[in-house]
Motif scaffolding. Structure first.
Motif, PDB file in Angstrom:
ATOM      1  N   PRO A   1      -5.907   0.345   3.819  1.00 52.19           N
ATOM      2  CA  PRO A   1      -4.497   0.696   3.563  1.00 52.19           C
ATOM      3  C   PRO A   1      -4.308   1.446   2.244  1.00 52.19           C
ATOM      4  O   PRO A   1      -3.459   2.328   2.133  1.00 52.19           O
ATOM      5  CB  PRO A   1      -3.778  -0.653   3.538  1.00 52.19           C
ATOM      6  N   MET A   2      -5.159   1.097   1.251  1.00 52.64           N
ATOM      7  CA  MET A   2      -5.028   1.776  -0.050  1.00 52.64           C
ATOM      8  C   MET A   2      -5.328   3.277   0.108  1.00 52.64           C
ATOM      9  O   MET A   2      -4.602   4.133  -0.398  1.00 52.64           O
ATOM     10  CB  MET A   2      -6.022   1.157  -1.049  1.00 52.64           C
ATOM     11  N   LEU A   3      -6.387   3.560   0.882  1.00 51.16           N
ATOM     12  CA  LEU A   3      -6.752   4.962   1.097  1.00 51.16           C
ATOM     13  C   LEU A   3      -5.676   5.702   1.886  1.00 51.16           C
ATOM     14  O   LEU A   3      -5.332   6.846   1.573  1.00 51.16           O
ATOM     15  CB  LEU A   3      -8.063   5.033   1.878  1.00 51.16           C
ATOM     16  N   GLU A   4      -5.134   5.018   2.893  1.00 51.90           N
ATOM     17  CA  GLU A   4      -4.114   5.662   3.722  1.00 51.90           C
ATOM     18  C   GLU A   4      -2.882   5.995   2.891  1.00 51.90           C
ATOM     19  O   GLU A   4      -2.330   7.089   2.973  1.00 51.90           O
ATOM     20  CB  GLU A   4      -3.751   4.735   4.879  1.00 51.90           C
ATOM     21  N   GLU A   5      -2.464   5.036   2.053  1.00 56.87           N
ATOM     22  CA  GLU A   5      -1.303   5.267   1.182  1.00 56.87           C
ATOM     23  C   GLU A   5      -1.596   6.391   0.194  1.00 56.87           C
ATOM     24  O   GLU A   5      -0.753   7.227  -0.096  1.00 56.87           O
ATOM     25  CB  GLU A   5      -0.953   3.980   0.422  1.00 56.87           C
ATOM     26  N   ALA A   6      -2.836   6.364  -0.341  1.00 50.49           N
ATOM     27  CA  ALA A   6      -3.202   7.386  -1.332  1.00 50.49           C
ATOM     28  C   ALA A   6      -3.213   8.774  -0.690  1.00 50.49           C
ATOM     29  O   ALA A   6      -2.829   9.761  -1.323  1.00 50.49           O
ATOM     30  CB  ALA A   6      -4.568   7.071  -1.934  1.00 50.49           C
ATOM     31  N   GLN A   7      -3.628   8.865   0.571  1.00 51.34           N
ATOM     32  CA  GLN A   7      -3.624  10.159   1.274  1.00 51.34           C
ATOM     33  C   GLN A   7      -2.195  10.650   1.475  1.00 51.34           C
ATOM     34  O   GLN A   7      -1.884  11.822   1.305  1.00 51.34           O
ATOM     35  CB  GLN A   7      -4.317  10.044   2.642  1.00 51.34           C
TER      36      GLN A   7
END
Ligand code: HEM
Length: 564
Positions: free
Chosen positions: A270-276
């Motif tokens: 989820p952190m990567l998805e939000e960061a994207q």
């Protein structure tokens, strides 16, 4: 009726009975000058912004305060006139025919500001939005004040090929200005990019790729084992993304995550998805991104992601894994790189490697299973090919020669490219303007090939919205499978329009690795399991839920697995 009201307003605003045009002219004059300063300098520096947007109108307000009944009214009058002038100049110029992109069609909101595309992008639907714009306006659409989107296949090589067009300003928002280094993909200087790309090229040479095969074998087997232990319906999206992060952590850092074993304990996915998602917002409006980067709470997810990948890279430095990984090349442990990246540059590349390597292959394979299960005949054909190959179906070299397997992968990449809206380039003052066919692209124009639209253009592919892997087969194989559909003399299959990995000196460096990984993953799952959609699975909801955040974010793909 309104006159007495306006007169009373005027009298309350001004000490004198007549309108003080000096103040008005002063605010309009300085507002116009500020506009030209902005336009010529393109400044985003906080100091300049503070001077142009706060200090000048404040000074004006104080200098004319004697004409108003209070300083408050003076400030209101000057600030509103100053900003009204500034905004009017911007609007008039951007919509005017004498703007360098004035001849290109596009929606008014796009021509006015990139804030509109930033807003669209946050819904995850920019790929669909841009596709519709191309259907409405044609091959070249103005999607920002200084930005064009392109869907003409003939423009792919001139824009992305060896023409040395640098990356666009789009990449300026993705990293804080104070970052010690930028990742490879966001380098806007072509020479610097070529130098930084060298260790990556070595890490993906054919000799190096051979050494990653055991890693791919081990992780795909682990996934098959984990899937075999699930009793009810399975969220294939989750498992394939877990697989992809573990796979990438082996390949990049010699091991850093065990998501298939322990779950996503650190909340990496989820952190990567939000960061994207945040990264995409910042890319569309880089000055806004830089502003938010200075506000830790607001850009928190991107900073956290950068910190997390940097930590992986630091940990990797402390120990040497038993096999060569990407950092073997980035840290120049073999001593073969003539001008190796600095530590800060290697750290910056670690985040690119995780998101560029995991999200792309994972979303392709999840979408492949979605398309396969929606098309039972294709599923049967792929299964038949894999079964025909028996044990050889799990051999890397054999997989590269399995026509239907490769056709299904390519057709998925065509219909649902994992980087749907492409990677922007720009003309600059140094490159000068460029001709794209009969169209002149002026200097300082950002431009991106919208690959999602190119792949769905009927001029390039017949039945463009149909999942039809057979189109990728040789003429002989096609005749056996779909004579009625594919034998038509007017069937179009323009392979030069197929570029899910982009192309040219900045094209995807991980392409061959991705094919190795995807072929093995798909084959292993199909060798071990029969699949069908789980009861109650809503195919349309899944399709609607595909989000373009530069890479793709997907809904859960719920399937029922039966061991074979
Ligand atoms: C289906 C899988 C994949 C697809 C469709 C894909 C697609 C792309 C695209 C469209 C770009 C932008 C290129 C450009 O700016 O012109 C890119 C860049 C890149 N990709 Fe991939 N990619 C995939 C898998 C991978 C994998 C497995 C890796 C391995 C780590 C990887 C690493 C990179 C890197 C490092 C770049 C930046 C290249 C550069 O700027 O020189 N990709 N990819």
């Amino acid at each position: 009726m309104y006159l007495p009201f306006l007169c009373s307003m005027r009298d309350s605003l001004f000490d004198q009975s007549h309108v003080h045009f000096d103040s008005l002219l002063l605010a309009v004059g300085f507002g116009t000058v500020s506009y030209f300063v902005f336009k010529l300098s393109e400044t985003h520096s906080p100091l300049h912004l503070a001077v142009l947007l706060i200090a000048i109108p404040s000074a004006l307000s104080f200098s004319v305060q004697q004409h108003f009944s209070s300083i408050f009214l003076s400030i209101c009058f000057i600030f509103s006139t100053y900003f009204f002038t500034l905004v009017t100049c911007i609007v008039v110029y951007r919509l005017s025919p004498w703007h360098p992109l004035g001849n290109y069609p596009g929606p008014v909101l796009c021509k006015l500001s990139k804030l509109w595309m930033a807003f669209v992008s946050q819904q995850g639907r920019q790929h669909i939005y841009l596709w519709r714009l191309h259907q409405k306006y044609g091959d070249i659409v103005r999607v920002g004040p200084n930005e064009l989107s392109i869907q003409n296949a003939g423009s792919i090589l001139p824009v992305l090929g060896g023409s040395e067009l640098p990356k666009g300003p789009w990449f300026d928002g993705r990293y804080p200005e104070d970052a010690a280094a930028r990742s490879l993909i966001s380098l806007r200087n072509t020479k610097e990019h070529a130098t930084r790309r060298r260790p990556w090229n070595q890490a993906f040479s054919s000799t190096a790729l051979k050494e990653y095969e055991p890693l791919i074998n081990a992780r795909t087997s682990q996934l098959a084992g984990a899937l075999g232990q699930q009793s009810n319906s399975v969220n294939l999206t989750k498992w394939i993304f877990y697989f992809a992060y573990d796979m990438m952590s082996d390949f990049i850092f010699g091991g850093a995550t065990e998501m298939m074993r322990d779950g996503d304990v650190g909340g990496l996915w989820p952190m990567l998805e939000e960061a994207q998602k945040t990264g995409l917002l910042f890319s569309h409006v880089p000055w806004f991104g830089q502003l938010l980067f200075r506000t830790p709470f607001l850009a928190g997810n991107r900073r956290r992601m950068i910190a997390c990948s940097t930590q992986f890279a630091r940990n990797r430095k402390a120990r040497r894994p038993i096999h060569k990984d990407l950092f073997y090349y980035l840290y120049n442990e073999g001593g073969t790189i003539s001008n190796p990246p600095t530590e800060a540059e290697a750290f910056a590349d670690s985040l690119l490697a995780i998101s560029g390597g995991a999200d792309t292959s994972a979303s392709t394979v999840v979408n492949l299973f979605y398309l396969l299960l929606s098309n039972p005949m294709t599923y049967r054909r792929l299964r038949a090919e894999i079964d025909r190959h028996e044990d050889r179906a799990l051999d890397f070299a054999e997989q590269s020669r399995m026509p239907y397997l490769n056709a299904v992968i390519n057709e998925t990449l065509r219909l649902l490219p994992p980087v749907p809206s492409g990677s922007p380039r720009a003309t600059t003052s140094e490159t000068g303007g460029r001709m794209l066919g009969t169209h002149y692209i002026p200097p300082n124009t950002a431009l991106a090939v919208h690959i999602f639209s190119v792949h769905r253009d009927p001029r390039n592919f017949s039945f463009p919205e149909t999942f039809l892997p057979e189109r990728w087969l040789s003429e002989e194989d096609k005749k056996v499978l779909e004579p009625s559909l594919l034998d038509r003399h007017d069937f179009i299959h323009n392979i030069s329009a197929f570029h899910p990995f982009s192309v040219g000196p900045s094209g995807c460096v991980g392409k061959n690795f991705a094919y190795l990984e995807m072929r093995m993953l798909v084959s292993k799952i199909l060798v071990k399991f029969d699949l069908r959609f789980a009861d109650g699975f809503d195919e349309r909801k899944y399709k609607r839920g595909m989000k373009d955040f530069f890479t793709m974010a997907l809904e859960p793909l719920m399937v029922q697995l039966t061991p074979r």
